[in-house]
Design a protein around this motif. Sequence first.
Motif, short mmCIF file in Angstrom:
data_model
loop_
_atom_site.label_atom_id
_atom_site.label_comp_id
_atom_site.label_asym_id
_atom_site.label_seq_id
_atom_site.Cartn_x
_atom_site.Cartn_y
_atom_site.Cartn_z
N MET A 64 -1.31 -7.28 -8.13
CA MET A 64 -1.53 -8.22 -7.06
C MET A 64 -2.43 -7.57 -6.02
SD MET A 64 1.25 -10.25 -4.70
CE MET A 64 2.08 -10.99 -6.06
N LYS A 65 -3.44 -8.27 -5.59
CA LYS A 65 -4.39 -7.71 -4.65
C LYS A 65 -3.90 -7.79 -3.21
CE LYS A 65 -8.44 -7.96 -7.43
NZ LYS A 65 -9.85 -8.06 -7.43
N TYR A 66 -4.54 -7.00 -2.36
CA TYR A 66 -4.15 -6.88 -0.95
C TYR A 66 -4.14 -8.22 -0.24
CZ TYR A 66 -4.33 -5.48 3.94
OH TYR A 66 -4.08 -5.36 5.27
N ILE A 67 -5.12 -9.04 -0.52
CA ILE A 67 -5.22 -10.33 0.16
C ILE A 67 -3.97 -11.18 -0.09
CG2 ILE A 67 -6.45 -11.58 -1.66
CD1 ILE A 67 -8.26 -12.66 0.67
N ASP A 68 -3.36 -11.03 -1.26
CA ASP A 68 -2.14 -11.77 -1.58
C ASP A 68 -0.89 -11.09 -1.01
OD1 ASP A 68 -3.65 -13.61 -3.11
OD2 ASP A 68 -3.62 -12.22 -4.81
N LEU A 69 -0.91 -9.79 -0.94
CA LEU A 69 0.26 -9.05 -0.45
C LEU A 69 0.42 -9.11 1.06
CD1 LEU A 69 0.28 -5.83 -2.66
CD2 LEU A 69 1.82 -7.77 -2.76
N LYS A 114 0.76 -11.46 2.86
CA LYS A 114 1.69 -12.54 3.22
C LYS A 114 3.15 -12.13 3.08
CE LYS A 114 -1.76 -15.58 1.27
NZ LYS A 114 -2.11 -16.35 0.10
N LEU A 115 3.41 -10.98 2.46
CA LEU A 115 4.78 -10.56 2.20
C LEU A 115 5.43 -9.94 3.44
CD1 LEU A 115 4.45 -8.85 -1.31
CD2 LEU A 115 5.10 -11.21 -0.80
N SER A 116 6.74 -10.13 3.55
CA SER A 116 7.49 -9.50 4.63
C SER A 116 7.63 -8.01 4.32
CB SER A 116 8.87 -10.14 4.74
OG SER A 116 9.66 -9.81 3.61
N GLU A 117 8.16 -7.27 5.28
CA GLU A 117 8.37 -5.83 5.10
C GLU A 117 9.27 -5.56 3.89
OE1 GLU A 117 8.27 -1.73 5.78
OE2 GLU A 117 7.17 -3.18 6.97
N THR A 118 10.34 -6.31 3.79
CA THR A 118 11.29 -6.12 2.68
C THR A 118 10.64 -6.45 1.34
OG1 THR A 118 13.09 -6.74 4.17
CG2 THR A 118 13.57 -6.75 1.81
N GLN A 119 9.93 -7.55 1.26
CA GLN A 119 9.27 -7.94 0.02
C GLN A 119 8.20 -6.94 -0.38
OE1 GLN A 119 8.04 -11.81 1.38
NE2 GLN A 119 9.57 -12.83 0.10
N PHE A 120 7.43 -6.48 0.60
CA PHE A 120 6.38 -5.51 0.33
C PHE A 120 6.99 -4.21 -0.21
CE2 PHE A 120 3.40 -2.11 1.56
CZ PHE A 120 2.26 -2.57 0.92
N ARG A 140 9.83 -3.85 -1.76
CA ARG A 140 10.34 -4.09 -3.12
C ARG A 140 9.21 -4.06 -4.14
NH1 ARG A 140 13.86 -9.21 -3.81
NH2 ARG A 140 14.00 -8.34 -5.89
N TYR A 141 8.06 -4.58 -3.74
CA TYR A 141 6.93 -4.65 -4.67
C TYR A 141 6.25 -3.29 -4.87
CZ TYR A 141 2.76 -6.33 -7.01
OH TYR A 141 1.77 -6.52 -7.94
N THR A 142 6.04 -2.56 -3.77
CA THR A 142 5.26 -1.32 -3.84
C THR A 142 6.09 -0.05 -3.80
OG1 THR A 142 4.97 -1.23 -1.45
CG2 THR A 142 3.28 -2.41 -2.71
N GLY A 143 7.29 -0.11 -3.23
CA GLY A 143 8.11 1.09 -3.09
C GLY A 143 7.88 1.83 -1.79
N ILE A 144 6.97 1.32 -0.95
CA ILE A 144 6.69 1.95 0.35
C ILE A 144 6.68 0.88 1.44
CG2 ILE A 144 5.37 3.87 -0.62
CD1 ILE A 144 2.82 2.40 0.29
N SER A 145 6.80 1.32 2.68
CA SER A 145 6.76 0.38 3.81
C SER A 145 5.31 0.09 4.20
CB SER A 145 7.51 0.98 5.00
OG SER A 145 6.82 2.12 5.47
N TRP A 146 5.15 -0.95 5.02
CA TRP A 146 3.81 -1.28 5.51
C TRP A 146 3.23 -0.12 6.31
CZ3 TRP A 146 0.59 -4.71 3.81
CH2 TRP A 146 1.03 -5.94 3.29
N SER A 147 4.05 0.54 7.13
CA SER A 147 3.53 1.64 7.95
C SER A 147 3.02 2.79 7.08
CB SER A 147 4.59 2.13 8.94
OG SER A 147 5.74 2.58 8.24
N THR A 148 3.73 3.11 6.02
CA THR A 148 3.28 4.15 5.09
C THR A 148 2.00 3.72 4.40
OG1 THR A 148 5.56 4.85 4.72
CG2 THR A 148 3.93 5.56 3.09
#
Length: 100
Positions: free
Chosen positions: A1-6, A8-14, A16-24
């Motif tokens: 899934m590309k960045y433009i689609d991601l 839209k995800l919340s912190e928790t969803q992101f 779960r998908y990537t294994g890291i937080s938005w800040s990381t």
Amino acid sequence: MKYIDLKKLSETQFKRYTGISWSTFYLMVEQLQERIPAKGRPSKLCVEDQILLCLSYWREYRTLFHVATSYGVSEPTASRIVRHVEDSLIHSNLFNLPKN
């Protein structure tokens, strides 16, 4: 899934998908942007997508062929992107990555 689609995800969803937080993720983006080569052809993928490609390779244990197909690049290009992201993050000394 590309960045433009991601985006839209919340912190928790992101996470779960990537294994890291938005800040990381944004810290990784900053580190990678500092190591963009000045010469040569620009990458087909933005820095964010390069990191996401690498994260999907690490997290999902997908083959480089499958990751490359998902991002619309060749398998050797995906390999070079993974190697560049790994080397850049290791060089920053901000992340715990294996060195061998």
